[in-house]
Write a protein that holds these residues in place. Structure first.
Motif, PDB file in Angstrom:
ATOM      1  N   ASP A   1       8.627  11.885  -3.013  1.00 24.68           N
ATOM      2  CA  ASP A   1      10.239  10.942  -2.610  1.00 24.68           C
ATOM      3  C   ASP A   1       9.626  11.833  -0.572  1.00 24.68           C
ATOM      4  N   GLY A   2      10.011   9.935   0.177  1.00 33.36           N
ATOM      5  CA  GLY A   2      10.023  10.532   1.406  1.00 33.36           C
ATOM      6  C   GLY A   2       8.658   9.996   1.691  1.00 33.36           C
ATOM      7  N   ALA A   3       7.825   9.384   1.647  1.00 29.70           N
ATOM      8  CA  ALA A   3       6.434   9.318   1.161  1.00 29.70           C
ATOM      9  C   ALA A   3       6.321   8.488   2.654  1.00 29.70           C
ATOM     10  N   ILE A   4       5.387   8.258   3.317  1.00 29.06           N
ATOM     11  CA  ILE A   4       5.171   7.003   4.656  1.00 29.06           C
ATOM     12  C   ILE A   4       4.066   6.026   4.579  1.00 29.06           C
ATOM     13  N   VAL A   5       4.583   5.442   4.340  1.00 30.68           N
ATOM     14  CA  VAL A   5       2.596   4.280   3.892  1.00 30.68           C
ATOM     15  C   VAL A   5       2.685   3.463   5.329  1.00 30.68           C
ATOM     16  N   CYS A   6       1.482   3.282   5.193  1.00 26.14           N
ATOM     17  CA  CYS A   6       1.466   2.377   7.212  1.00 26.14           C
ATOM     18  C   CYS A   6      -0.288   1.860   6.405  1.00 26.14           C
ATOM     19  N   ASN A   7      -0.342   0.493   7.178  1.00 26.25           N
ATOM     20  CA  ASN A   7      -1.790   0.024   7.039  1.00 26.25           C
ATOM     21  C   ASN A   7      -2.259  -0.331   8.448  1.00 26.25           C
ATOM     22  N   SER A   8      -3.518   0.745   9.033  1.00 25.37           N
ATOM     23  CA  SER A   8      -4.343   0.223  10.470  1.00 25.37           C
ATOM     24  C   SER A   8      -4.959  -0.777   9.902  1.00 25.37           C
ATOM     25  N   GLY A   9      -5.261  -1.072   9.342  1.00 21.27           N
ATOM     26  CA  GLY A   9      -6.625  -2.313   8.998  1.00 21.27           C
ATOM     27  C   GLY A   9      -5.715  -3.594   9.621  1.00 21.27           C
ATOM     28  N   HIS A  10      -6.802  -4.557  10.340  1.00 26.91           N
ATOM     29  CA  HIS A  10      -6.028  -5.916  10.423  1.00 26.91           C
ATOM     30  C   HIS A  10      -5.821  -6.905   9.896  1.00 26.91           C
ATOM     31  N   PHE A  11      -5.668  -6.989   8.322  1.00 27.73           N
ATOM     32  CA  PHE A  11      -4.516  -7.778   8.137  1.00 27.73           C
ATOM     33  C   PHE A  11      -3.745  -7.315   7.284  1.00 27.73           C
ATOM     34  N   ASP A  12      -2.466  -7.266   6.854  1.00 23.58           N
ATOM     35  CA  ASP A  12      -1.533  -7.129   6.112  1.00 23.58           C
ATOM     36  C   ASP A  12      -1.620  -7.250   4.804  1.00 23.58           C
ATOM     37  N   VAL A  13      -2.891  -7.222   4.458  1.00 25.46           N
ATOM     38  CA  VAL A  13      -2.528  -7.508   2.974  1.00 25.46           C
ATOM     39  C   VAL A  13      -3.389  -6.116   2.268  1.00 25.46           C
ATOM     40  N   GLU A  14      -3.741  -5.401   2.511  1.00 29.81           N
ATOM     41  CA  GLU A  14      -4.273  -4.031   2.390  1.00 29.81           C
ATOM     42  C   GLU A  14      -3.458  -2.498   1.229  1.00 29.81           C
ATOM     43  N   ILE A  15      -1.809  -3.543   1.928  1.00 27.19           N
ATOM     44  CA  ILE A  15      -0.789  -2.588   0.740  1.00 27.19           C
ATOM     45  C   ILE A  15       0.079  -3.616   0.281  1.00 27.19           C
ATOM     46  N   ASP A  16       0.808  -3.456  -0.943  1.00 29.07           N
ATOM     47  CA  ASP A  16       1.165  -4.556  -1.867  1.00 29.07           C
ATOM     48  C   ASP A  16       2.439  -4.813  -1.818  1.00 29.07           C
ATOM     49  N   VAL A  17       2.956  -5.331  -0.502  1.00 29.32           N
ATOM     50  CA  VAL A  17       4.236  -4.876   0.281  1.00 29.32           C
ATOM     51  C   VAL A  17       5.254  -5.459  -0.618  1.00 29.32           C
ATOM     52  N   ALA A  18       4.759  -6.913  -1.825  1.00 33.51           N
ATOM     53  CA  ALA A  18       5.647  -7.251  -2.446  1.00 33.51           C
ATOM     54  C   ALA A  18       6.040  -6.583  -3.594  1.00 33.51           C
TER      55      ALA A  18
END
Length: 423
Positions: free
Chosen positions: A290-307
């Motif tokens: 609970d409370g985990a923070i998730v972010c991406n610093s790679g160039h494209f927004d595909v590294e995290i499966d946001v969907a």
């Protein structure tokens, strides 16, 4: 064929005065670019040439554009991400005569239209950041490639895409992989991305890094920088990798190395810097505390499966600007930063000008080289000429007031001999 030049498309020209101050501040930390700008103004190496740039529209990028312009180029600039345009900087650049197509937070269709506006100019050189312009020139905008002499690419992700074109025999013009220059990836990627990523997380969340478990996905140069900065602030850093050598390096650098399946249940902050897609997936979200923070610093927004994260959520809220909090169960909330876009530019100001001074000096000197030699180069991915890398390092040391030793004639002779040794 006469190129089409569209009027610039920016948020508000009235922001130009503020943008001027920002660019001036940045310029004070870019002394190499200032020297090159002065030389170019005298020599005009780009006279009559059109240069297309698709790079995050920051103060540093504006100074890149102004340097090329000083050398006689007509410069066309668009962003390389929907969230990485500084509207004040864009306004100032337009006021200075740069053709700019970029608005902070523009939608995908507008972003695509702006890339096409730049290519309508029929550029002679292409400076890319992520290879979106390159992709268009090798696909739906092949019509605009006829006058391209060469290109330059400054990201790991972009070079991966361009090497795929090269491997298939499809590359239409030579491309210089600026990212592979030592004065780029050893400094910009490592120190710059490391600092700016942590900066963005702090701006968005005001969380405490010390004592947190930070999971860094990917141990390339950017990952090394993020891991080092997080550890420097007191975090317990966990690294995930798919490359055996990099994983071994991370372990010997003192980090805990494991699979993401294991790290998911342990981390407080997750940062992806891999250049690949779906590094964080549904099965990982399900394990996060609970409370985990998730972010991406790679160039494209595909590294995290946001969907997948959205699909798993029972509730969505936005407790702070740039923070989307998803409630997966009654006792589990996950906070996604900057919608999974490149966080250090979407939420902060990107890499410091002191470092971009080297990266963009490589770009402009690379452009000068390509104007002279691009027509005779093979249609493949090239490394930046070694003397340019050395020149940039030398100039940077000069601006820092640092002198280094030089080899004596005897030492040079020894290093270049085969018959001198211990015997």
């Amino acid at each position: 064929m006469t190129p089409t030049v569209h009027a610039s498309e920016i948020a508000d020209i009235n922001l130009a005065e503020h943008g001027e101050g920002l660019c001036d501040w940045s310029s004070q930390s870019m002394p190499i670019m200032a020297r090159l700008r002065d030389r170019f103004a005298e020599e005009l190496p780009f006279a009559g040439k059109r240069i297309a740039i698709a790079v995050h529209i920051t103060t540093e990028t504006a100074n890149l554009a102004f340097t090329l312009q000083a050398g006689g180029a007509e410069v066309f600039l668009c962003a390389s991400n929907v969230r990485t345009t500084n509207d004040a900087v864009a306004a100032h650049a337009v006021q200075r005569g740069i053709h700019v197509y970029g608005i902070q937070g523009e939608d995908r269709d507008t972003y695509a239209a702006h890339c096409n506006r730049v290519l309508d100019a029929r550029p002679h050189l292409v400076i890319d950041d992520g290879a979106d312009l390159t992709g268009l020139l090798h696909g739906p905008r092949a019509d605009a490639a006829s006058e391209v002499i060469a290109g330059l690419e400054e990201t790991t992700s972009g070079i991966q895409r361009i090497r795929s074109l090269e491997k298939g025999g499809l590359l239409k013009y030579p491309v210089v992989a600026v990212n592979e220059a030592r004065t780029k990836h050893l400094f910009d990627n490592r120190y710059g991305t490391g600092q700016s990523t942590i900066d963005a997380i702090l701006r968005l969340t005001n969380t405490l890094i010390a004592g947190s478990r930070v999971v860094v996905a990917g141990y390339g140069m950017c990952g090394k920088g993020v891991a080092a900065r997080a550890r420097g602030m007191g975090a317990d850093v966990l690294v995930t990798e798919v490359d055996n050598v990099r994983a071994l390096e991370a372990a010997m650098d003192g980090y805990r190395v494991m699979t993401m399946d294991r790290a998911a249940a342990l981390g407080d902050i997750f940062i992806t810097v891999t250049g690949n897609k779906n590094v964080l997936r549904a099965e990982h979200f399900a394990q996060m505390p609970d409370g985990a923070i998730v972010c991406n610093s790679g160039h494209f927004d595909v590294e995290i499966d946001v969907a997948a994260l959205r699909a798993a959520a029972l509730k969505h809220s936005r407790p702070r600007p740039g923070v989307d909090q998803y409630t997966l169960t009654r006792d589990q909330r996950i906070s996604l930063l900057s919608a999974g876009e490149v966080v250090n530019l979407a939420a902060a100001e990107g890499n410091p000008a002191t470092l971009m001074d080297m990266s963009f000096s490589n770009q402009v000197l690379g452009c000068e080289y390509l104007i002279k030699h691009g027509a005779e180069m093979e249609r493949r991915v090239h490394t930046l000429a070694g003397d340019i890398d050395e020149q940039v390092a030398h100039l940077k040391l000069q601006t820092m007031g640092i002198d280094i030793d030089t080899l004596s004639a005897e030492q040079n002779d020894y290093l270049n001999s085969w018959d001198q040794g211990s015997a």
